[in-house]
Design an enzyme around this catalytic site. Structure first.
Site, PDB file in Angstrom:
ATOM      1  N   LYS A 184       7.602  10.458  -5.346  1.00 21.32           N
ATOM      2  CA  LYS A 184       8.258   9.601  -6.335  1.00 21.32           C
ATOM      3  C   LYS A 184       8.345  10.278  -7.704  1.00 21.32           C
ATOM      4  CE  LYS A 184       6.948   5.531  -3.710  1.00 21.32           C
ATOM      5  NZ  LYS A 184       5.958   4.473  -3.483  1.00 21.32           N
TER       6      LYS A 184
ATOM      7  N   SER B 255       3.894   8.983  -1.563  1.00 22.64           N
ATOM      8  CA  SER B 255       4.299   8.567  -2.914  1.00 22.64           C
ATOM      9  C   SER B 255       4.286   9.676  -3.957  1.00 22.64           C
ATOM     10  CB  SER B 255       3.409   7.426  -3.403  1.00 22.64           C
ATOM     11  OG  SER B 255       3.923   6.220  -2.933  1.00 22.64           O
TER      12      SER B 255
ATOM     13  N   TYR C  96      -1.593   3.707  -8.062  1.00 23.56           N
ATOM     14  CA  TYR C  96      -1.528   2.319  -7.601  1.00 23.56           C
ATOM     15  C   TYR C  96      -2.283   1.445  -8.590  1.00 23.56           C
ATOM     16  CZ  TYR C  96      -0.458   5.140  -3.513  1.00 23.56           C
ATOM     17  OH  TYR C  96       0.062   6.084  -2.677  1.00 23.56           O
TER      18      TYR C  96
ATOM     19  N   VAL D 113      -0.265   7.895   0.099  1.00 23.15           N
ATOM     20  CA  VAL D 113      -1.108   7.384   1.190  1.00 23.15           C
ATOM     21  C   VAL D 113      -1.309   8.404   2.315  1.00 23.15           C
ATOM     22  CG1 VAL D 113      -0.691   4.932   0.744  1.00 23.15           C
ATOM     23  CG2 VAL D 113       0.795   6.164   2.342  1.00 23.15           C
TER      24      VAL D 113
ATOM     25  N   TYR E 241      14.682   6.665   0.990  1.00 20.00           N
ATOM     26  CA  TYR E 241      13.309   6.452   0.524  1.00 20.00           C
ATOM     27  C   TYR E 241      12.300   6.904   1.588  1.00 20.00           C
ATOM     28  CZ  TYR E 241       9.008   3.966  -0.657  1.00 20.00           C
ATOM     29  OH  TYR E 241       7.698   3.670  -0.918  1.00 20.00           O
TER      30      TYR E 241
END
Ligand code: GLU
Length: 306
Positions: free
Chosen positions: A68, A65, A242, A260, A190
């Protein structure tokens, strides 16, 4: 008074020993579960060019992530304010892959760093770019200042085989009209993006632009405007961890982003970027040792935004 950064990093290694073996690797992506769990590295990149590191700071891992931040930055540089018509900027308060919240909020993801938001951002990139994957990779290579950034194909394949929840999120977004391209194409890019491999040193380098008011370090190139950079960092602060972004702000006091794969990047504008990596995660999906290491770093150095 000058700060002895190397000594601080060495102390952090000692003082986080007690956490060795605590937590779980992300096994919902089987390929990620194969990583050797007790690795730990830190790379501190000062904006004046000096750097310090300890441990496995040059070992590659899946950035997950953390990527992102790059896709959002590229989308904002291409589309500006329009991005915010399709993605919100609020902390989610739920799991990063929640379907429930997306249903409730009629297909507008809470923020660009939960999976739903990142999928919408990827959809924007597919619409805007001629060769989405190559162009996104080139953008990341430009930020990294090197040509060798690549995707771990085994991790990408593993994600594609097991990404049922992400497929559900993407389909729900499509149903709400917030995915314009083919769901398969959005998921494919993705998963590839999440499977990019970098090490702590490379990530610290790549994030320098965000600590430099949007200017690519060593150049005059304005990648994001000052205001866009401020917003990007603000989102990292409020949504980068998160459902634990409040905890990270409370204990560390810097904007950052976790993945992660066990990596965390944090930054202090005009001062430094820092990346920590340790694959064992807490139940929220954040690296246990990584969180503690950054808390110790800002406490010992007294360099936090707050
Ligand atoms: N590829 C992962 C997923 O979508 C990214 C998770 C993460 O690092 O937050 O489940």
């Amino acid at each position: 008074m000058s700060i002895n950064y190397q000594q601080i990093l060495n102390e952090i290694v000692e003082e986080t020993q007690y956490l060795t073996g605590k937590g779980k690797v992300a096994d919902y992506i089987p390929e990620l579960a194969k990583v050797s769990p007790n690795q730990f590295g830190i790379f501190l990149q000062m904006m004046d060019g000096s750097s310090y590191h300890v441990g496995a700071a040059h070992t590659q891992f899946a950035i997950q992530s953390i990527s992102k931040v790059f896709s959002l930055s590229l989308a904002v540089s291409l589309l500006g304010e329009k991005v915010w018509e399709r993605v919100d900027v609020e902390p989610s308060g739920t799991a990063f892959n929640s379907l429930l919240q997306l249903e409730y909020e009629k297909g507008i993801p809470r923020n660009p760093f939960i999976n739903a938001g990142a999928l919408v951002v990827i959809d924007m990139l597919i619409s805007e770019l001629k060769k989405p994957k190559e162009d996104l990779m080139d953008y990341i290579r430009m930020l990294a200042g090197k040509n060798e950034v690549h995707i771990n194909k085994k991790v990408a394949h593993s994600e594609k085989q097991h990404g049922f929840r992400n497929a559900a999120v993407a389909n729900l977004l499509k149903d709400f009209g917030n995915i314009h391209n083919k769901v398969e194409d959005v998921l494919d890019l993705y998963f590839d993006m999440c499977s990019i491999e970098m090490n702590c040193a490379e990530l610290s380098q790549t994030f320098k632009m965000f600590a430099n008011h949007g200017v690519l370090p060593g150049t005059e190139k304005q990648i994001l405007t000052r205001s866009q950079t401020k917003r990007q960092n603000a989102l990292m602060q409020s949504c980068g961890f998160y459902d634990e972004s409040g905890e990270f702000t409370f204990t560390v006091g810097l904007p950052g982003k976790s993945g992660v794969g066990g990596g965390i990047v944090a930054l202090f504008p005009e001062q430094f970027t820092i990346t920590v990596w340790s694959p064992l995660l807490n139940e929220k999906g954040n690296s246990i040792k990584g969180m503690k290491a950054l808390e110790l770093f800002t406490t010992k150095s007294e360099l936090s935004l707050f």
